[in-house]
Structure formats: C-alpha cells, structure tokens
Scaffold this active site. Structure first.
Site, short mmCIF file in Angstrom:
data_model
loop_
_atom_site.label_atom_id
_atom_site.label_comp_id
_atom_site.label_asym_id
_atom_site.label_seq_id
_atom_site.Cartn_x
_atom_site.Cartn_y
_atom_site.Cartn_z
N HIS A 216 0.81 -1.23 0.00
CA HIS A 216 0.00 0.00 0.00
C HIS A 216 0.84 1.27 0.00
CE1 HIS A 216 0.89 -0.66 4.24
NE2 HIS A 216 0.53 0.58 4.51
N ASP A 217 1.99 1.24 0.67
CA ASP A 217 2.82 2.45 0.77
C ASP A 217 4.08 2.37 -0.09
OD1 ASP A 217 1.28 4.09 2.35
OD2 ASP A 217 2.15 3.39 4.24
N LYS A 220 6.05 5.44 -1.21
CA LYS A 220 6.87 6.26 -0.31
C LYS A 220 8.34 6.22 -0.66
CE LYS A 220 3.97 6.39 3.84
NZ LYS A 220 3.87 6.00 5.27
N HIS A 245 2.52 9.88 -2.73
CA HIS A 245 2.99 8.49 -2.67
C HIS A 245 1.94 7.52 -3.21
CE1 HIS A 245 0.62 8.11 1.11
NE2 HIS A 245 0.69 6.81 0.90
N HIS A 275 -5.95 3.82 -0.85
CA HIS A 275 -6.05 3.49 0.57
C HIS A 275 -6.13 4.73 1.46
CE1 HIS A 275 -1.68 4.09 0.21
NE2 HIS A 275 -1.63 4.24 1.53
N HIS A 276 -6.03 5.94 0.86
CA HIS A 276 -6.26 7.17 1.64
C HIS A 276 -7.55 7.86 1.23
CE1 HIS A 276 -2.69 7.40 4.13
NE2 HIS A 276 -1.94 7.06 3.10
N ASP A 304 -4.58 0.25 8.14
CA ASP A 304 -3.43 1.15 8.20
C ASP A 304 -3.58 2.17 9.32
OD1 ASP A 304 -0.93 2.05 7.26
OD2 ASP A 304 -1.86 3.55 5.96
#
Length: 368
Positions: A216-217, A220, A245, A275-276, A304
């Site tokens: 998911h990240d 970054k 990201h 996911h945000h 998360d």
C-alpha cells in the site's frame, strides 16, 4: 510406471487359450483364466502389468460382458484394452461390446496371424497414449511446482520491497505483515457477514488481496527522507508531496513487466492509489466517496489507521489498543463504511490478541 508385459487370455475352452497364448507367447507373459470371475481376480492383482485382455463372451460363472461391465465401473478400460473373442458377432453383441468400451470384437475361429496384427496395433497405440499421458502429467506437475516457486518468489520480492520502504519510514518492517493479517481478518469477517463485494471472495482471492495490501505504501520510496521522517507536523506543501505516494506507487507498479496479468498487482494498484480515500469523499488522491472505493482499499485504509495508532512513530507515541478502537469508531480518524466499522468492532478483541502474540511497539494498557 509399471511395464505392461503380460497378456490375459480368458476362455472356458482350453484349446482356445492355447491357440491365443501361442500367438503372443514371444511378446508377453501369458496369464489364463477359465471364466470371468477368475479373470477379475487376475485383473485386480496384475492390472498394472497387463497389456491387454482377450476375452471370450460366453463362459460359465461370469460371462465376458459382465467382466467388461465390472472393468468399466472400476475405471480400468481407460488403462487396459479389452478384445472380445466370440463366435457370435451379431449386431446386438457388437453394439453392446462397443458401447461398453471394448477396443475390438474379433470373431472365431481364431486366426493367429490376423488376431496378432489387430491386437498388437491397438496395444501399441494404447501404450503410446499412456506414455504421452504420463509425460503430460510429469510436465504439468513440473509447471505447477514452477508456478508455486514463482508465486513464492513474487511474494518474497513484494514483502522485501515493502519492508525496505518501511525501514525508510523508520518502522521495524513488521507493519506490512500486520497490515497483511488485518486485511485478511476483516475480509473474511465481511465475507461471513455476506457484505456486498466480499460474499463471493474465495480464500485464494483474499490471500491475493492481503498480499497486495503490504504494497500500500510502496510509493513512499519516492518521498524525500526529510518529509517522510519529519518528527513534527508537515507543512501544507510537505503534505502535498507526501500525498503523491499514492500516485507514485501506481507508477512504480506500472513499470513491472506484465504486472497487469497478475491479480495481486491488480489489487495492489487499486490499494496503492485509494487506501487514503475516505467514505465521506474527503480523502485523496481522487476524492472517491462511499462505494466508489473498492472494499479492499477501504479495509486496508482502516487497517493502516489502526496500526498507525497503536505503533510508535517519529511524530507520536503509540495509543493503547482500546483507545485506538474507540477513536476509530468515534470517527476521530476519518470516515469509514459503517458496515466495515461494525466488522472491525466485532473483531477488535481478536485483533488485540493477535497484536499481543507478535512483536510490536505498542503502548501499555490504559490506566483505569
């Protein structure tokens, strides 16, 4: 694979067994039976070595058709060719024999040269087919093993890449494993509840989504360290960079060869980007609202948030699990799907126990 070097001759007349045996004795070990019952005993005992069965029709105790019926029921006709040897080659007998699955029907009196040619031709084809089938099985097994090996390698690469990014984010690397587990727990609970979009998910699909969740990240990796690890609140300009990201992760996935053919990467792409997002439409990068957000992205978002709350970060100490659950259910950490929140509430104690059983920089229990 056993070598098929035996031939079973079944006839109640000894002279017929002798004639047939002589026709093939230079090619096979000849086994004999006087009736169908004896024949079935031999077939059960020596079936793996039988190249063919030469079978009379009219016999005492058990006739030839009964033998064929029993062989058919046991699935033996696919491996052992059967030839009916009969003086009655009426249309009814021929139709019945072929319908049952015999390879050929040969009329008496027996002509050794003739029967040898007909039987040998069929046996050669049968054995060639068996060898080919065995080769295909071996190849399929090898391909299956290779596919598992590739899948394990892909999972290892995904986990290693995701963990490396967590290290950049000053995390222990265990965050991605917890996100994996939380995602699987919530999706399985939603499936049990019959939640739309989850009711039809298979175990394999849930495993794929949980694996995708650890990426998911991944975006970054493109965020500068001074922003990623800043101990204080980000400025609006820095936060705008941090939010990229989600897009950067998708760009990275797009560069993976043939990624679009892999269901894990397809889930990962959606999760990386969304996911945000938030249930009320106040998330980023696309401002999706409600069911516009895939359920797996919603689940990873909640997972998360919970893991971030209960983990120590450069900008905050960890919250106790009970406090983190309260904050999420009270809407203090953004808006979430009410049905997802109910699933989370029901699973909260199980999740807390799961966190206790694995290494985790978690706060001490809240004081009463």
């Amino acid at each position: 694979m056993s070598k098929r070097n035996s031939l079973l001759v079944v006839d109640d007349m000894e002279i017929n067994r002798v004639v047939l045996g002589q026709a093939f004795c230079d090619q096979y070990t000849i086994l004999e039976a006087e009736n169908g019952l004896e024949a079935m005993d031999i077939i059960r005992t020596h079936g793996d070595t039988l190249a063919a069965v030469l079978l009379d029709v009219i016999m005492p105790v058990m006739d030839g058709f009964e033998v064929v019926e029993q062989m058919y029921a046991a699935g033996l006709l696919a491996r052992i060719p059967v030839f009916l040897i009969t003086a009655d080659c009426s249309e009814a007998n021929m139709r019945r024999g072929y319908d049952l699955g015999v390879m050929d029907i040969i009329s008496k009196p027996i002509i050794p040269y003739f029967i040898r040619r007909r039987v040998s031709s069929v046996v050669e084809l049968f054995q060639a087919r068996e060898r080919l089938s065995r080769t295909v099985e071996v190849q399929e097994q090898a391909l299956a093993e290779k596919a598992i090996e590739i899948q394990q390698l892909n999972s290892s690469i995904i986990e290693t890449l995701s963990t490396a990014i967590e290290f950049r984010d000053c995390e222990s690397g265990e965050h991605v494993q917890r996100i994996h587990d939380l995602t699987a727990i919530l999706l399985r609970d939603l499936r049990v509840r019959g939640f739309a979009g989850c009711a039809s998910l298979t175990d394999e699909e849930i495993d794929q989504i949980a694996t995708a969740a650890i990426m998911h990240d991944v975006g970054k990796i493109a965020i500068p360290d001074q922003i990623l690890n800043k101990p204080g609140r980000l400025t609006p300009e820095e936060f705008a960079i941090m939010k990229t990201h989600t897009i950067k992760g998708c760009e990275l996935l797009d560069r993976i060869p043939k990624s679009r053919d892999n269901p894990i990467y397809q889930y990962a792409y959606d999760i990386c980007r969304h996911h945000h997002e938030r249930w009320d439409g106040r998330g980023y990068p696309d401002g999706l609202k409600g069911d516009e957000i895939s359920i797996w992205s919603q689940v990873v978002s909640l997972a998360d948030v919970y893991d971030a709350l209960t983990s120590q970060r450069v900008y905050k100490p960890p919250f106790p699990p009970e406090e983190a659950v309260r904050m999420i259910l009270a809407g203090e950490c953004g808006a979430f799907n009410p049905e997802l929140l109910e699933s989370f509430r029901q699973q909260a104690e199980y999740i807390r126990q799961m966190y206790r059983s694995c290494p985790h920089k978690q706060a001490a229990p809240a004081l009463s």
